[in-house]
Design an enzyme around this catalytic site. Structure first.
Site, PDB file in Angstrom:
ATOM      1  N   ARG A  42       0.824  -1.215   0.000  1.00 13.69           N
ATOM      2  CA  ARG A  42       0.000   0.000   0.000  1.00 13.69           C
ATOM      3  C   ARG A  42       0.860   1.268   0.000  1.00 13.69           C
ATOM      4  NH1 ARG A  42      -5.090  -1.612   3.937  1.00 13.69           N
ATOM      5  NH2 ARG A  42      -6.507  -2.067   2.236  1.00 13.69           N
ATOM      6  N   LYS A 207     -15.852 -15.585   5.912  1.00 16.45           N
ATOM      7  CA  LYS A 207     -17.283 -15.463   6.189  1.00 16.45           C
ATOM      8  C   LYS A 207     -18.154 -15.222   4.968  1.00 16.45           C
ATOM      9  CE  LYS A 207     -17.281 -13.601  10.852  1.00 16.45           C
ATOM     10  NZ  LYS A 207     -17.527 -12.314  11.524  1.00 16.45           N
ATOM     11  N   GLY A 357      -7.141  -6.691   0.597  1.00 18.90           N
ATOM     12  CA  GLY A 357      -5.911  -6.718   1.381  1.00 18.90           C
ATOM     13  C   GLY A 357      -5.336  -8.122   1.498  1.00 18.90           C
TER      14      GLY A 357
HETATM   15  C1  3PG Z   1      -8.639  -1.711   4.845  1.00 21.56           C
HETATM   16  O1  3PG Z   1      -7.652  -2.241   5.340  1.00 21.56           O
HETATM   17  O2  3PG Z   1      -9.596  -2.355   4.379  1.00 21.56           O
HETATM   18  C2  3PG Z   1      -8.661  -0.226   4.716  1.00 21.56           C
HETATM   19  O3  3PG Z   1      -7.452   0.331   5.106  1.00 21.56           O
HETATM   20  C3  3PG Z   1      -9.819   0.331   5.516  1.00 21.56           C
HETATM   21  O4  3PG Z   1      -9.646   0.037   6.869  1.00 21.56           O
HETATM   22  P1  3PG Z   1     -10.922  -0.086   7.814  1.00 21.56           P
HETATM   23  O5  3PG Z   1     -11.656  -1.306   7.360  1.00 21.56           O
HETATM   24  O6  3PG Z   1     -10.375  -0.197   9.202  1.00 21.56           O
HETATM   25  O7  3PG Z   1     -11.751   1.162   7.621  1.00 21.56           O
END
Ligand code: 3PG
Ligand code: MG
Length: 400
Positions: A42, A207, A357
């Site tokens: 990222r 999930k 992610g």
């Molecule tokens: C993620 O990792 O999906 C983004 O950085 C958003 O983070 P969050 O789900 O804690 O808002």
């Protein structure tokens, strides 16, 4: 509706102007070594925007969240290690401000010359960032906006959040979309428009409830939907099979049964799984039929027959979207399904997108060649919400 872009801002000239860049630098840290960045994808993804601004002479003020601290400083979620890595990648130290809109941030910004980059501390150390109260977010947004002359949103991973730095700051400053946000939106629009067929979606992760909305939205559009990961057991249960101690969302079984009925054969489930005695790398494990998971075992990966079947469907695809690992890839004995699917995607003669992610981290953790994928999204929740057709507050805020 149009969105102004970084190029529009650069064309106006940014030399000597203070530009606030909202980035998503929410990187994972190593489990055993907090503060040691496990995957810097990222950070690298936002470099094109930062370099363009810096080279054009802007004083670049970067802000981001990391993790989910509860509106107060928490050293476990400090962005300081990220400032170090960002400086290495930019080839020039990055000034780190120990707060977000306080004395340290104001001093860092005041001293920041054109062509230099500063990073503010975690936005979520301030309760105004994530507040549901418009006024409270507004106060924080005013303070953030006061630091800069223009705003660039390049935090694709956070565009689905109605947070001060994402939603309220652009209302207060001239605002544009950065290179990463533009590229992500362009790619995802290809998946919701007229994708080349066959269009195959591969979903994993733990999930069903997290993926339900995206399954509902994509099922009518796709040719095949391949389901692996922890969520496949709720589908297997819906087909009437026992799943032993595998992950199961009992309350989603009926929903999965309906999806299978509506899917008209589009949904493909594993026919074999790697079943272990415990959730551990050294646990005993065997490949078993998906229809005969022993009562004392839990499925931690899709089996080799399923991986081959999934790979064959993927090989024939012209468009692939993949979100979520097929198994517990972090533990070596349960990584083969994810690896097999990922490798199949790299060989597709067509357009491929890795969303999320976890799947993006899996690609890198498994040592796969990132350039073999058409696009690796930096947004997990954000890319899913886009595909669900939900309005994204961070994108709406950029529209004119
Ligand atoms: C993620 O990792 O999906 C983004 O950085 C958003 O983070 P969050 O789900 O804690 O808002
Ligand atoms: Mg998330």
């Amino acid at each position: 509706m149009t969105i102004r872009t970084l190029d529009d801002l650069l064309a106006e000239g940014v030399s000597g102007r203070r530009v606030l860049v909202r980035a998503d630098l929410n990187v994972p840290f190593e489990k055993e070594n907090p503060g040691v960045i496990a995957d810097d994808g990222r950070i690298r993804a936002v470099l094109p925007t930062l370099i363009a601004l810096r080279d054009a002479g802007a004083a670049v003020i970067v802000c981001s969240h990391l993790g989910r601290p509860k509106g107060a400083p928490d050293p476990r979620y400090s962005l300081e290690p990220v400032a170090g890595r960002l400086g290495e990648l930019l080839g020039k130290p990055v000034v780190f401000a120990a707060d977000t809109v306080g004395e340290s941030a104001r001093a860092a910004v005041a001293a920041l010359a054109g062509g230099h980059v500063a990073l503010l501390e975690n936005l979520r150390f301030n309760p105004g960032e994530t507040s549901k109260d418009d006024a409270e977010r507004g106060v924080f947004a005013d303070q953030l906006a006061a630091l800069a002359d223009a705003y660039v949103d390049d935090a694709f991973g956070a565009v689905h959040r109605k947070h001060a730095s994402v939603y309220d700051v652009p209302a207060r400053l001239p605002h544009v979309a950065g290179r990463l946000v533009l590229r992500e939106l362009e790619v995802l629009s290809r998946l919701t428009g007229e994708p080349d067929r066959p269009y195959v979606v591969v979903l994993g992760g733990s999930k069903v409830s997290d993926k339900l909305a995206v399954i509902e939205a994509l099922l009518p559009k796709v040719d095949r939907l391949l389901v692996g990961g922890g969520m496949c057991f709720t589908f297997l249960r819906a087909q009437g099979h026992e799943v032993g101690k595998s992950l199961l969302e009992e309350e989603m079984v009926e929903t999965c049964r309906n999806l299978l009925a509506r899917g008209e054969g589009k949904i493909l489930l594993p026919t074999d799984v790697v079943a272990a005695t415990a959730f551990a790398a050294d646990a005993g494990h065997d490949v078993v039929d998906a229809e005969a998971i022993p009562a004392d075992r839990l499925g931690l990966d899709i089996g080799p027959r399923s991986t081959a079947a999934f790979a064959e469907v993927i090989a024939g695809a012209k468009t692939v979207f993949w979100n979520g690992p097929m198994g517990v890839f972090e533990l070596a004995p349960f990584a083969a399904g994810t690896r097999g699917v990922a490798e199949a995607i790299t060989k597709v003669d067509g357009f491929t997108v890795v969303g999320g992610g976890d799947s993006a981290a899996a690609v890198r953790a498994l040592g796969l060649d990132e350039v073999a994928f058409g696009h690796i999204s930096t947004g997990g929740g954000a890319s899913l919400e886009y595909l669900e057709g939900k309005p994204l507050p961070g994108v709406a805020a950029l529209e004119h």
